[in-house]
Design an enzyme around this catalytic site. Sequence first.
Site, PDB file in Angstrom:
ATOM      1  N   GLU A  52      -5.946   3.424 -14.800  1.00 40.10           N
ATOM      2  CA  GLU A  52      -5.884   2.798 -16.115  1.00 40.10           C
ATOM      3  C   GLU A  52      -6.700   3.576 -17.145  1.00 40.10           C
ATOM      4  OE1 GLU A  52      -6.106  -0.673 -13.080  1.00 40.10           O
ATOM      5  OE2 GLU A  52      -6.639   1.452 -13.200  1.00 40.10           O
ATOM      6  N   CYS A  73      -9.154  -3.534 -11.142  1.00 40.42           N
ATOM      7  CA  CYS A  73     -10.402  -3.992 -10.537  1.00 40.42           C
ATOM      8  C   CYS A  73     -11.231  -4.788 -11.547  1.00 40.42           C
ATOM      9  CB  CYS A  73     -11.205  -2.813  -9.996  1.00 40.42           C
ATOM     10  SG  CYS A  73     -11.758  -1.633 -11.247  1.00 40.42           S
ATOM     11  N   ARG A 117      -2.703  14.861   8.686  1.00 36.33           N
ATOM     12  CA  ARG A 117      -4.159  14.812   8.798  1.00 36.33           C
ATOM     13  C   ARG A 117      -4.808  14.662   7.426  1.00 36.33           C
ATOM     14  NH1 ARG A 117      -5.404  19.787  13.061  1.00 36.33           N
ATOM     15  NH2 ARG A 117      -4.501  18.799  14.933  1.00 36.33           N
ATOM     16  N   GLY A 151      -5.655  12.500  24.226  1.00 37.02           N
ATOM     17  CA  GLY A 151      -4.527  12.917  25.048  1.00 37.02           C
ATOM     18  C   GLY A 151      -3.751  11.742  25.580  1.00 37.02           C
ATOM     19  N   LEU A 169      -3.841   7.847  24.371  1.00 38.51           N
ATOM     20  CA  LEU A 169      -2.656   7.298  23.710  1.00 38.51           C
ATOM     21  C   LEU A 169      -2.106   6.098  24.469  1.00 38.51           C
ATOM     22  CD1 LEU A 169      -1.008  10.700  22.809  1.00 38.51           C
ATOM     23  CD2 LEU A 169      -1.645   8.954  21.143  1.00 38.51           C
TER      24      LEU A 169
END
Length: 339
Positions: A46, A70, A182, A281, A285
């Site tokens: 804004e 906000c 990522r 790994g 998972l």
Amino acid sequence: MQRCLVLAQKGFGNTYPNPMVGAVVIKEGAVIAEGWHQKAGTPHAEVHALAKLSPKELEGTTLYVNLEPCSHHGKTPPCCDLVIAKGIKKVVIGAKDPNPKVAGNGIKSLQESGIEVVVGVLEDACIELNKRFYFFHTQKRPYIILKWAQSADGYIAPKNDVKGSVSWISDAHSQQLVHRWRAEEHAILVGRKTVEADNPQLTTRKWIGTNPIRLVLDPKLKIDMNAAIFNDCAQTIIYNELLAKKEKNLVWEKVEEYYDLEFVLKRATQHGIQSILVEGGAITLNDFISKQLWDECRIFHSSKILKDGTIAPTTPKGKTTEKKGIGDSLQIIKNKFIL
């Protein structure tokens, strides 16, 4: 409102812990100013949009914003106060802010100042864009995305994998896409065996963006301190059973119930982490999958045949879509139990 969403996405990966927000100012049916939140701690959408206009230009305008302005003091002043001070007569909001510090107070403040407020325009799309922010504040844990690549015969690593180096199953385009992911997530998580097997950096080397916070599960602190994850490229938190310590960008977080993933996620939530990309790994998972602690699963399917090796995690059930890439195909599953 669609334009607000397009603008908001420009801040992807740079606004944590804040949401992505775009703002558009309309006058007589035409866009006369726009802006977006570019980085946490800097002016909100804004502010960027309204700063471009004079009092005369602001007369008779409508402000569109994908998230409720906000109403509290953080690193920047309340956007509601600015909107009111600028004399805006109408504000169209995509969705309410789930943050308890706002949660309708922004809308109330605008209405009490005599501003006409419309709420719920493209609401589903607005929530989807900031699903990590919404999930963090409503479910009190990070939004979790599982990711792996598997061969055509169902393996994620060859049998005779060379320790400390990566045997790529996915192609170069998929690898670059992962680095983009990522950059979009707040943190990335792996188990000890993945670090020992691949020695990953867990950074965004193949994409321009912010490195995620690295989360490592290492209960007995067996990972060699020369591992790449201990470099100074990103903050790294090591969840373990032995040590509580902080040194530069490294934090050893002692957890008494290490194998309770919910306990680990509670600690991550206390750090303010809104989303986690879990890259392995297989044991880690499968643990997330079996405990229903996941929201999205992204699986690259390669045409490579390995014949033997580490078996891929169990594919979870959920709403599934598939995308054919240049080489690999991408399967995206959304958890039907979480939605």
